[in-house]
Design a protein around this motif. Structure first.
Motif, PDB file in Angstrom:
ATOM      1  N   UNK A  17     -19.170  24.412  34.769  1.00 63.57           N
ATOM      2  CA  UNK A  17     -18.909  23.639  35.993  1.00 63.57           C
ATOM      3  C   UNK A  17     -18.775  22.154  35.667  1.00 63.57           C
ATOM      4  N   UNK A  18     -19.642  21.641  34.804  1.00 65.54           N
ATOM      5  CA  UNK A  18     -19.553  20.236  34.415  1.00 65.54           C
ATOM      6  C   UNK A  18     -18.236  19.906  33.747  1.00 65.54           C
ATOM      7  N   UNK A  19     -17.763  20.798  32.890  1.00 66.13           N
ATOM      8  CA  UNK A  19     -16.480  20.581  32.230  1.00 66.13           C
ATOM      9  C   UNK A  19     -15.336  20.596  33.231  1.00 66.13           C
ATOM     10  N   UNK A  20     -15.348  21.577  34.130  1.00 65.22           N
ATOM     11  CA  UNK A  20     -14.271  21.676  35.116  1.00 65.22           C
ATOM     12  C   UNK A  20     -14.245  20.483  36.058  1.00 65.22           C
ATOM     13  N   UNK A  21     -15.418  20.053  36.501  1.00 61.29           N
ATOM     14  CA  UNK A  21     -15.475  18.903  37.415  1.00 61.29           C
ATOM     15  C   UNK A  21     -14.977  17.644  36.718  1.00 61.29           C
ATOM     16  N   UNK A  22     -15.366  17.449  35.473  1.00 60.97           N
ATOM     17  CA  UNK A  22     -14.911  16.255  34.759  1.00 60.97           C
ATOM     18  C   UNK A  22     -13.413  16.316  34.486  1.00 60.97           C
ATOM     19  N   UNK A  23     -12.897  17.499  34.193  1.00 63.72           N
ATOM     20  CA  UNK A  23     -11.462  17.632  33.941  1.00 63.72           C
ATOM     21  C   UNK A  23     -10.652  17.408  35.215  1.00 63.72           C
ATOM     22  N   UNK A  24     -11.131  17.940  36.331  1.00 61.86           N
ATOM     23  CA  UNK A  24     -10.391  17.794  37.582  1.00 61.86           C
ATOM     24  C   UNK A  24     -10.494  16.394  38.167  1.00 61.86           C
ATOM     25  N   UNK A  25     -11.603  15.707  37.883  1.00 58.43           N
ATOM     26  CA  UNK A  25     -11.753  14.356  38.428  1.00 58.43           C
ATOM     27  C   UNK A  25     -11.197  13.293  37.500  1.00 58.43           C
ATOM     28  N   UNK A  26     -10.820  13.678  36.293  1.00 61.99           N
ATOM     29  CA  UNK A  26     -10.254  12.711  35.352  1.00 61.99           C
ATOM     30  C   UNK A  26     -11.313  11.930  34.602  1.00 61.99           C
ATOM     31  N   UNK A  27     -12.564  12.333  34.701  1.00 61.32           N
ATOM     32  CA  UNK A  27     -13.654  11.650  34.007  1.00 61.32           C
ATOM     33  C   UNK A  27     -13.868  12.220  32.620  1.00 61.32           C
TER      34      UNK A  27
END
Length: 65
Positions: A17-27
């Motif tokens: 989840x952390x990886x997906x959120x960072x990838x989708x938010x551009x962080x």
């Protein structure tokens, strides 16, 4: 043993989840922060059932009968 399995799967799914959120938010992906956050959520999930059972009025009614 179920607590260990839940903790392991919680950390694995938290990393995903952390990886997906960072990838989708551009962080940027920070595995340390994702691990800490997922462990905190797993600990909260461990504590939630006893708390809910304490405030359940039907569970106390069944014990009285």
């Amino acid at each position: 043993m179920r607590y260990v399995a839940t903790l392991v799967w919680g950390v694995i799914l938290g990393q995903v989840v952390g990886f997906l959120v960072s990838a989708l938010s551009g962080g940027t992906y920070d595995p340390k922060m994702a691990g800490i956050t997922s462990i905190l959520f797993v600990i909260i999930l461990f504590a939630l059932p006893p708390i809910m059972k304490h405030f359940d009025s039907t569970a106390t009614d069944k014990k009285a009968n």
